[in-house]
Design a protein around this motif. Structure first.
Motif, PDB file in Angstrom:
ATOM      1  N   ALA A 117       0.776  -1.191   0.178  1.00  0.00           N
ATOM      2  CA  ALA A 117      -0.004  -0.079  -0.045  1.00  0.00           C
ATOM      3  C   ALA A 117       0.851   1.320   0.065  1.00  0.00           C
ATOM      4  CB  ALA A 117      -0.943  -0.025   1.104  1.00  0.00           C
ATOM      5  N   PHE A 118       2.409   1.176   0.154  1.00  0.00           N
ATOM      6  CA  PHE A 118       3.033   2.252   0.542  1.00  0.00           C
ATOM      7  C   PHE A 118       3.935   2.353  -0.915  1.00  0.00           C
ATOM      8  CE2 PHE A 118       2.511   0.789   4.780  1.00  0.00           C
ATOM      9  CZ  PHE A 118       1.824   2.169   5.254  1.00  0.00           C
ATOM     10  N   ILE A 119       3.466   1.942  -2.047  1.00  0.00           N
ATOM     11  CA  ILE A 119       4.210   1.818  -3.254  1.00  0.00           C
ATOM     12  C   ILE A 119       4.447   3.304  -3.905  1.00  0.00           C
ATOM     13  CG2 ILE A 119       4.014   1.552  -5.805  1.00  0.00           C
ATOM     14  CD1 ILE A 119       2.818  -1.238  -5.177  1.00  0.00           C
ATOM     15  N   SER A 120       5.578   3.679  -3.987  1.00  0.00           N
ATOM     16  CA  SER A 120       5.955   5.112  -4.371  1.00  0.00           C
ATOM     17  C   SER A 120       5.656   5.897  -3.513  1.00  0.00           C
ATOM     18  CB  SER A 120       5.324   5.191  -5.859  1.00  0.00           C
ATOM     19  OG  SER A 120       5.818   4.388  -6.778  1.00  0.00           O
ATOM     20  N   GLN A 121       5.335   5.870  -2.178  1.00  0.00           N
ATOM     21  CA  GLN A 121       5.125   7.062  -1.136  1.00  0.00           C
ATOM     22  C   GLN A 121       6.185   7.253  -0.376  1.00  0.00           C
ATOM     23  OE1 GLN A 121       1.641   7.776  -0.964  1.00  0.00           O
ATOM     24  NE2 GLN A 121       1.437   6.761  -2.914  1.00  0.00           N
ATOM     25  N   LYS A 122       6.077   8.750   0.184  1.00  0.00           N
ATOM     26  CA  LYS A 122       6.846   9.011   1.196  1.00  0.00           C
ATOM     27  C   LYS A 122       6.381   8.605   2.548  1.00  0.00           C
ATOM     28  CE  LYS A 122       7.448  13.336  -1.540  1.00  0.00           C
ATOM     29  NZ  LYS A 122       7.343  14.858  -1.722  1.00  0.00           N
ATOM     30  N   VAL A 123       7.220   7.927   3.230  1.00  0.00           N
ATOM     31  CA  VAL A 123       6.630   7.089   4.549  1.00  0.00           C
ATOM     32  C   VAL A 123       7.702   7.917   5.643  1.00  0.00           C
ATOM     33  CG1 VAL A 123       6.180   5.293   5.626  1.00  0.00           C
ATOM     34  CG2 VAL A 123       5.347   5.303   3.405  1.00  0.00           C
TER      35      VAL A 123
END
Length: 165
Positions: A117-123
């Motif tokens: 669910a965090f694909i290509s996200q800033k976490v």
């Protein structure tokens, strides 16, 4: 003049691993000792009969920790049998003799996060000194497979950890 929330506008998602930490109400301990003769001896026929008479549906949706609370020598197949009976009902099944039930369940809960669910996200992993190292290491090793950027701290002032090239 409109006030702009720069953190919200940045698209940074915060992952607080503490929210996956179980408390004692969240899990059930299945101790094998009451099913042993004089608390130390496993008799196969009697043990299998007792296991067959348990209503395993009582563990539906629960996290279950299988343990032996004394130093009895229990054959490994007994734990396998219990696991095979409770697993179809329970949400998580782990084994522990160390008393670290909470830590094992916490690790399993974090392992089950849908990291894709965090694909290509800033976490940003929310900083907290009470987070065990093994939880942080496991979550990080999974997150870097998906995220664009991984940070540590708070969304307003994070420490850069990883950036996909």
């Amino acid at each position: 003049m409109e006030i702009l929330n720069k953190i919200e506008a940045s698209g940074i998602q915060t992952l607080d691993l503490r929210s996956y930490k179980p408390n004692e109400k969240d899990f059930t301990v299945f101790d094998i000792v009451p099913f042993l003769i004089e608390d130390f001896l496993l008799q196969e026929k009697a043990f299998r009969l007792e296991m067959a008479n348990i209503d395993w549906s009582q563990y539906s949706g629960k996290d279950v920790v299988i343990t032996c609370s004394n130093d009895a020598i229990v054959p490994l197949w007994a734990y396998v049998l219990i696991s095979s009976l409770v697993a179809p009902h329970a949400s998580i099944v782990v084994y522990s003799t160390t008393g670290n039930h909470e830590g094992l369940l916490w690790m399993e809960r974090v392992r089950r996060i849908e990291f894709s669910a965090f694909i290509s996200q800033k976490v940003v992993l929310k900083a907290n000194s009470s987070l065990p190292e093994e939880i942080l290491v496991m979550a990080t090793s999974q997150l870097i497979k998906y995220v664009q950027t991984l940070m540590w701290g708070e969304a307003g002032s994070p420490l850069m950890i990883y950036k996909r090239k």
